[in-house]
Design a protein around this motif. Structure first.
Motif, PDB file in Angstrom:
ATOM      1  N   GLN A  17       4.431  45.879   6.501  1.00  0.00           N
ATOM      2  CA  GLN A  17       3.363  46.846   6.785  1.00  0.00           C
ATOM      3  C   GLN A  17       1.968  46.268   6.521  1.00  0.00           C
ATOM      4  O   GLN A  17       0.989  47.019   6.447  1.00  0.00           O
ATOM      5  N   SER A  18       1.869  44.960   6.382  1.00  0.00           N
ATOM      6  CA  SER A  18       0.549  44.366   6.155  1.00  0.00           C
ATOM      7  C   SER A  18      -0.259  44.410   7.448  1.00  0.00           C
ATOM      8  O   SER A  18       0.291  44.624   8.537  1.00  0.00           O
ATOM      9  N   ASP A  19      -1.570  44.191   7.337  1.00  0.00           N
ATOM     10  CA  ASP A  19      -2.407  44.145   8.536  1.00  0.00           C
ATOM     11  C   ASP A  19      -1.894  43.083   9.502  1.00  0.00           C
ATOM     12  O   ASP A  19      -1.898  43.272  10.711  1.00  0.00           O
ATOM     13  N   ALA A  20      -1.447  41.953   8.948  1.00  0.00           N
ATOM     14  CA  ALA A  20      -0.942  40.865   9.795  1.00  0.00           C
ATOM     15  C   ALA A  20       0.316  41.301  10.543  1.00  0.00           C
ATOM     16  O   ALA A  20       0.506  40.965  11.715  1.00  0.00           O
ATOM     17  N   ASP A  21       1.179  42.059   9.867  1.00  0.00           N
ATOM     18  CA  ASP A  21       2.387  42.577  10.538  1.00  0.00           C
ATOM     19  C   ASP A  21       2.001  43.549  11.652  1.00  0.00           C
ATOM     20  O   ASP A  21       2.524  43.495  12.760  1.00  0.00           O
ATOM     21  N   LEU A  22       1.069  44.443  11.320  1.00  0.00           N
ATOM     22  CA  LEU A  22       0.719  45.516  12.245  1.00  0.00           C
ATOM     23  C   LEU A  22      -0.007  45.006  13.482  1.00  0.00           C
ATOM     24  O   LEU A  22       0.069  45.611  14.548  1.00  0.00           O
ATOM     25  N   LYS A  23      -0.715  43.890  13.338  1.00  0.00           N
ATOM     26  CA  LYS A  23      -1.533  43.404  14.449  1.00  0.00           C
ATOM     27  C   LYS A  23      -0.941  42.177  15.129  1.00  0.00           C
ATOM     28  O   LYS A  23      -1.640  41.441  15.804  1.00  0.00           O
ATOM     29  N   GLY A  25       1.152  41.268  17.913  1.00  0.00           N
ATOM     30  CA  GLY A  25       1.852  41.714  19.113  1.00  0.00           C
ATOM     31  C   GLY A  25       2.756  40.665  19.720  1.00  0.00           C
ATOM     32  O   GLY A  25       3.540  40.958  20.613  1.00  0.00           O
ATOM     33  N   SER A  26       2.679  39.442  19.233  1.00  0.00           N
ATOM     34  CA  SER A  26       3.471  38.370  19.843  1.00  0.00           C
ATOM     35  C   SER A  26       4.879  38.277  19.272  1.00  0.00           C
ATOM     36  O   SER A  26       5.693  37.485  19.738  1.00  0.00           O
ATOM     37  N   LEU A  27       5.164  39.084  18.257  1.00  0.00           N
ATOM     38  CA  LEU A  27       6.473  38.983  17.593  1.00  0.00           C
ATOM     39  C   LEU A  27       7.623  39.532  18.429  1.00  0.00           C
ATOM     40  O   LEU A  27       8.766  39.185  18.204  1.00  0.00           O
ATOM     41  N   GLY A  28       7.309  40.410  19.402  1.00  0.00           N
ATOM     42  CA  GLY A  28       8.400  41.085  20.080  1.00  0.00           C
ATOM     43  C   GLY A  28       9.010  42.097  19.132  1.00  0.00           C
ATOM     44  O   GLY A  28       8.454  42.380  18.069  1.00  0.00           O
ATOM     45  N   GLN A  29      10.160  42.668  19.487  1.00  0.00           N
ATOM     46  CA  GLN A  29      10.779  43.626  18.576  1.00  0.00           C
ATOM     47  C   GLN A  29      12.289  43.506  18.576  1.00  0.00           C
ATOM     48  O   GLN A  29      12.906  43.187  19.591  1.00  0.00           O
ATOM     49  N   LYS A  30      12.863  43.722  17.400  1.00  0.00           N
ATOM     50  CA  LYS A  30      14.311  43.734  17.260  1.00  0.00           C
ATOM     51  C   LYS A  30      14.707  44.806  16.241  1.00  0.00           C
ATOM     52  O   LYS A  30      15.193  44.496  15.146  1.00  0.00           O
ATOM     53  N   PRO A  31      14.432  46.065  16.587  1.00  0.00           N
ATOM     54  CA  PRO A  31      14.749  47.144  15.641  1.00  0.00           C
ATOM     55  C   PRO A  31      16.263  47.224  15.402  1.00  0.00           C
ATOM     56  O   PRO A  31      17.047  47.013  16.320  1.00  0.00           O
ATOM     57  N   VAL A  53       7.024  47.570  10.496  1.00  0.00           N
ATOM     58  CA  VAL A  53       6.829  47.315  11.924  1.00  0.00           C
ATOM     59  C   VAL A  53       8.067  46.639  12.512  1.00  0.00           C
ATOM     60  O   VAL A  53       8.580  45.673  11.948  1.00  0.00           O
ATOM     61  N   GLY A  54       8.542  47.177  13.617  1.00  0.00           N
ATOM     62  CA  GLY A  54       9.647  46.526  14.318  1.00  0.00           C
ATOM     63  C   GLY A  54      11.031  46.873  13.817  1.00  0.00           C
ATOM     64  O   GLY A  54      12.026  46.349  14.326  1.00  0.00           O
ATOM     65  N   ASP A  55      11.141  47.736  12.817  1.00  0.00           N
ATOM     66  CA  ASP A  55      12.458  48.030  12.241  1.00  0.00           C
ATOM     67  C   ASP A  55      13.180  49.181  12.936  1.00  0.00           C
ATOM     68  O   ASP A  55      14.402  49.153  13.083  1.00  0.00           O
ATOM     69  N   LEU A  56      12.415  50.212  13.310  1.00  0.00           N
ATOM     70  CA  LEU A  56      13.042  51.437  13.820  1.00  0.00           C
ATOM     71  C   LEU A  56      12.520  51.775  15.216  1.00  0.00           C
ATOM     72  O   LEU A  56      11.307  51.754  15.450  1.00  0.00           O
ATOM     73  N   PHE A  57      13.435  52.105  16.106  1.00  0.00           N
ATOM     74  CA  PHE A  57      13.089  52.566  17.447  1.00  0.00           C
ATOM     75  C   PHE A  57      13.258  54.082  17.427  1.00  0.00           C
ATOM     76  O   PHE A  57      14.366  54.580  17.218  1.00  0.00           O
ATOM     77  N   ILE A  58      12.163  54.811  17.623  1.00  0.00           N
ATOM     78  CA  ILE A  58      12.192  56.239  17.295  1.00  0.00           C
ATOM     79  C   ILE A  58      11.788  57.104  18.479  1.00  0.00           C
ATOM     80  O   ILE A  58      10.795  56.828  19.158  1.00  0.00           O
ATOM     81  N   THR A  59      12.564  58.143  18.725  1.00  0.00           N
ATOM     82  CA  THR A  59      12.166  59.162  19.693  1.00  0.00           C
ATOM     83  C   THR A  59      12.151  60.503  18.972  1.00  0.00           C
ATOM     84  O   THR A  59      13.085  60.840  18.252  1.00  0.00           O
TER      85      THR A  59
END
Ligand SMILES: [Zn+2]
Length: 196
Positions: A17-23, A25-31, A53-59
């Motif tokens: 949840q750091s600023d670096a994590d949140l900003k 965008g190049s990491l992609g996602q693997k929730p 960031v990137g842990d949960l895919f939520i609807t």
């Protein structure tokens, strides 16, 4: 479950949840999990599960009622992002369930969609419990159980992946006072792989 335990015990580590994590965008996602939750503002998923960031895919929709777009969202997470765990997350004092319990004659606009979807759980609770709070609590649980079954039966993607054991689909209820997420026995007892 471990993350929620940390949250309940006031030991949240706020991972990723750091600023670096949140900003970044190049990491992609693997929730690792998909959550179908209520829109209620008191149920912030990343916080109550102590994830980042990137842990949960939520609807999220009121009463976590699902429709076509929700199905597509969940299937996308399953097929493209390869999440292996789907959690239907209801919560205590859910306004959508309470509204369905009162069985209003003419709910405004599209709210009728929510009321109709929750109605079976509402009727079940009225038939199997007495007292307003007991009925509401039971309707909240029953609504989650029916939504879990809805996803387990959903053709053509989820039903097959659930039957083959590729995805777990379980239900839980969040307690607003304690912060605890309780997984419902009715949705996990048939799953030997699930670590209770
Ligand atoms: Zn709610």
């Amino acid at each position: 479950m471990y993350g929620n335990r940390r949250f309940v015990d006031n030991r949240s580590i706020k991972p990723r949840q750091s600023d670096a994590d949140l900003k970044n965008g190049s990491l992609g996602q693997k929730p690792f999990a998909t959550i179908i939750g209520c829109a209620d503002s008191r149920v912030p998923n990343e916080i109550i599960f102590d994830q980042g960031v990137g842990d949960l895919f939520i609807t999220r929709t009121a009463g976590q009622v699902m429709a076509e777009a929700s199905y597509g969202t969940i299937e996308y997470a399953t097929v493209v992002l390869n999440t292996r765990l789907i959690v239907v997350l209801g919560h205590q004092s859910c306004g959508a369930v309470k509204a369905a319990m009162s069985l209003p004659e003419n709910p405004p606009g599209h709210v009728v969609t929510l009321i109709n979807a929750i109605k079976p759980a509402s009727l079940y609770a009225k038939a199997h419990a007495s007292g307003e709070k007991e009925q509401t609590d039971l309707a909240i649980r029953q609504n989650v159980i029916e939504q879990v079954n809805e996803l387990r039966d959903l053709e053509p993607v989820l039903s097959r992946r659930f039957a083959s054991g590729e995805v777990l689909i379980v239900g839980a209820v969040y307690n607003l006072e304690t912060g605890l997420v309780s997984f419902l026995e009715e949705t996990i007892e048939s799953l030997p792989a699930f670590n209770k």
